[in-house]
Design a protein around this motif. Structure first.
Motif, PDB file in Angstrom:
ATOM      1  N   ARG A  68      32.677  -6.250  42.723  1.00  0.00           N
ATOM      2  CA  ARG A  68      32.825  -6.865  44.048  1.00  0.00           C
ATOM      3  C   ARG A  68      31.801  -7.851  44.143  1.00  0.00           C
ATOM      4  O   ARG A  68      31.925  -9.259  44.645  1.00  0.00           O
ATOM      5  CB  ARG A  68      32.531  -5.906  45.217  1.00  0.00           C
ATOM      6  N   ASP A 126      32.732 -11.936  44.537  1.00  0.00           N
ATOM      7  CA  ASP A 126      32.109 -12.625  45.736  1.00  0.00           C
ATOM      8  C   ASP A 126      31.486 -13.878  45.260  1.00  0.00           C
ATOM      9  O   ASP A 126      31.475 -14.824  45.817  1.00  0.00           O
ATOM     10  CB  ASP A 126      31.378 -11.570  46.726  1.00  0.00           C
ATOM     11  N   GLY A 155      34.282 -14.470  48.850  1.00  0.00           N
ATOM     12  CA  GLY A 155      35.390 -13.600  48.914  1.00  0.00           C
ATOM     13  C   GLY A 155      36.244 -13.972  50.169  1.00  0.00           C
ATOM     14  O   GLY A 155      37.293 -13.056  50.396  1.00  0.00           O
ATOM     15  N   HIS A 156      35.963 -14.939  50.941  1.00  0.00           N
ATOM     16  CA  HIS A 156      36.842 -15.073  52.137  1.00  0.00           C
ATOM     17  C   HIS A 156      38.184 -15.292  51.899  1.00  0.00           C
ATOM     18  O   HIS A 156      39.124 -14.994  52.730  1.00  0.00           O
ATOM     19  CB  HIS A 156      36.115 -16.175  53.009  1.00  0.00           C
ATOM     20  N   ASP A 178      42.366 -11.015  49.460  1.00  0.00           N
ATOM     21  CA  ASP A 178      43.010 -10.185  50.292  1.00  0.00           C
ATOM     22  C   ASP A 178      41.955  -8.924  50.197  1.00  0.00           C
ATOM     23  O   ASP A 178      41.506  -8.570  49.262  1.00  0.00           O
ATOM     24  CB  ASP A 178      44.201  -9.716  49.721  1.00  0.00           C
ATOM     25  N   ALA A 179      41.686  -8.479  51.095  1.00  0.00           N
ATOM     26  CA  ALA A 179      40.299  -7.245  51.182  1.00  0.00           C
ATOM     27  C   ALA A 179      40.982  -6.127  50.687  1.00  0.00           C
ATOM     28  O   ALA A 179      40.116  -5.451  49.650  1.00  0.00           O
ATOM     29  CB  ALA A 179      39.741  -6.988  52.790  1.00  0.00           C
ATOM     30  N   ASP A 180      41.914  -5.585  50.552  1.00  0.00           N
ATOM     31  CA  ASP A 180      42.521  -4.736  49.705  1.00  0.00           C
ATOM     32  C   ASP A 180      42.744  -4.766  48.307  1.00  0.00           C
ATOM     33  O   ASP A 180      42.433  -3.807  47.433  1.00  0.00           O
ATOM     34  CB  ASP A 180      43.917  -3.937  50.227  1.00  0.00           C
ATOM     35  N   ARG A 187      40.827  -6.780  46.798  1.00  0.00           N
ATOM     36  CA  ARG A 187      39.374  -6.949  46.233  1.00  0.00           C
ATOM     37  C   ARG A 187      38.999  -5.546  45.906  1.00  0.00           C
ATOM     38  O   ARG A 187      38.382  -5.293  45.099  1.00  0.00           O
ATOM     39  CB  ARG A 187      38.352  -7.555  47.444  1.00  0.00           C
ATOM     40  N   GLU A 188      39.267  -4.543  46.863  1.00  0.00           N
ATOM     41  CA  GLU A 188      38.995  -3.344  46.575  1.00  0.00           C
ATOM     42  C   GLU A 188      39.758  -2.665  45.261  1.00  0.00           C
ATOM     43  O   GLU A 188      38.984  -2.042  44.591  1.00  0.00           O
ATOM     44  CB  GLU A 188      39.126  -2.423  47.777  1.00  0.00           C
ATOM     45  N   ASP A 205      40.988 -16.745  43.812  1.00  0.00           N
ATOM     46  CA  ASP A 205      41.860 -16.673  45.066  1.00  0.00           C
ATOM     47  C   ASP A 205      43.009 -17.701  45.259  1.00  0.00           C
ATOM     48  O   ASP A 205      43.645 -17.859  46.139  1.00  0.00           O
ATOM     49  CB  ASP A 205      40.783 -16.779  46.252  1.00  0.00           C
TER      50      ASP A 205
END
Length: 291
Positions: free
Chosen positions: A181, A185, A191-192, A195-197, A199-200, A271
């Protein structure tokens, strides 16, 4: 080579993968083919009789990274084949023969296309996947239609040393999701655009997935690049920390004078397929429809 089996993969990673794929705004067919190296997963969409477009993701990204791209490319009539690289985090299982260097990696992709019944395809690769796509086009020109390279690494210029230092902890013992992470970032400046999912999923893959040793090779020489017959589109991320995008653009234009080269503003290396999707999708469709 790490022998991978379904039981050796962590449940959180698989659950995150499946949940992210379920969010794709287009129906997805989960295809699997068997080669000498193991089982390869291909997430397919678009018309079965459409012109094949093979997508090769960056290291650790999995084929789910194409969530913002696959639907418009499929809607334009392409048969989108998003491949999970064998030995990398994803749903491909490297439980067969070792890839044994670049020839083995390219032979694996030959076998995947054979099993899919695809004699010729267009290719789009991002980062490490772009390097594989370029090497494949040099290896199998008769099977390669058009070639799109998204912020390609080790194709026309090398990495920034600072980027390699930041990436190094991902390959050292004691890896944790937090390391991945933090790396993402840093490269994406917060990390804006990610996609948050996704990234995880990326973080879980680097921490827990028993991946094989990465197969890589030298940057293609100018002499080899001059033998390339496929039309090429190269799209670079203006804020990429992997390399100097202006330097890569200049090198790409020198190596391939007939190629289309553009720098996409306001995006980073990781991204680009997501935050840069509107521009990337438009440019790729224009490129693929040119002939």
């Amino acid at each position: 080579m790490s022998a991978l089996t379904a039981s050796s993969r962590t449940a959180p990673f698989l659950a995150a993968y499946d949940a992210l794929l379920a969010r794709w705004p287009v129906p997805v067919e989960a295809l699997t083919v068997r080669t000498a190296h193991g089982t390869t997963r291909i997430n397919a969409c678009g018309p079965h009789d459409g012109r094949p477009l093979v997508l090769l993701h960056g290291g650790g990204a999995t084929s789910t990274t194409w969530s913002a791209n696959a639907a418009p490319w499929a809607a334009a009539g392409h048969r989108v084949l998003a491949v999970d690289l064998i030995g990398d985090p994803g749903r491909s299982i490297h439980d067969g023969a070792a890839l044994d260097g670049v020839p083995g990696l390219l032979g694996w992709l030959d076998a995947v296309l054979d099993e899919l019944g695809v004699p010729r395809a267009d290719f789009c690769g991002h980062s490490y996947g772009a390097w594989i796509a370029l090497e494949y086009a040099l290896h199998a020109p008769a099977r390669t239609g058009r070639l799109a390279l998204l912020d390609p690494t080790r194709c026309f210029a090398g990495f920034r040393p600072g980027y390699l230092l930041r990436a190094l902890p991902l390959f050292l013992p004691g890896r944790t999701p937090d390391r991945a992470r933090a790396y993402l970032d840093w490269e994406t400046r917060g990390g804006h655009g990610l996609d948050a999912d996704w990234r995880e999923l990326y973080a879980l893959g680097y921490a827990d997935f028993p991946a094989s040793r990465v197969v890589t090779g030298p940057q293609p020489t100018p002499e080899r690049l001059r033998t390339l017959t496929a039309p090429v589109l190269t799209l670079l991320a203006a804020h990429s920390r992997a390399h100097d995008p202006a330097r890569v653009a200049d090198a790409a234009r020198r190596a391939l004078p007939s190629a289309e080269v553009a720098v996409i503003p306001d995006v980073t290396h990781h991204d680009l397929p997501m935050a840069g999707a509107p521009e990337v999708n438009r440019r790729l469709l224009d490129f693929l429809s040119a002939d």
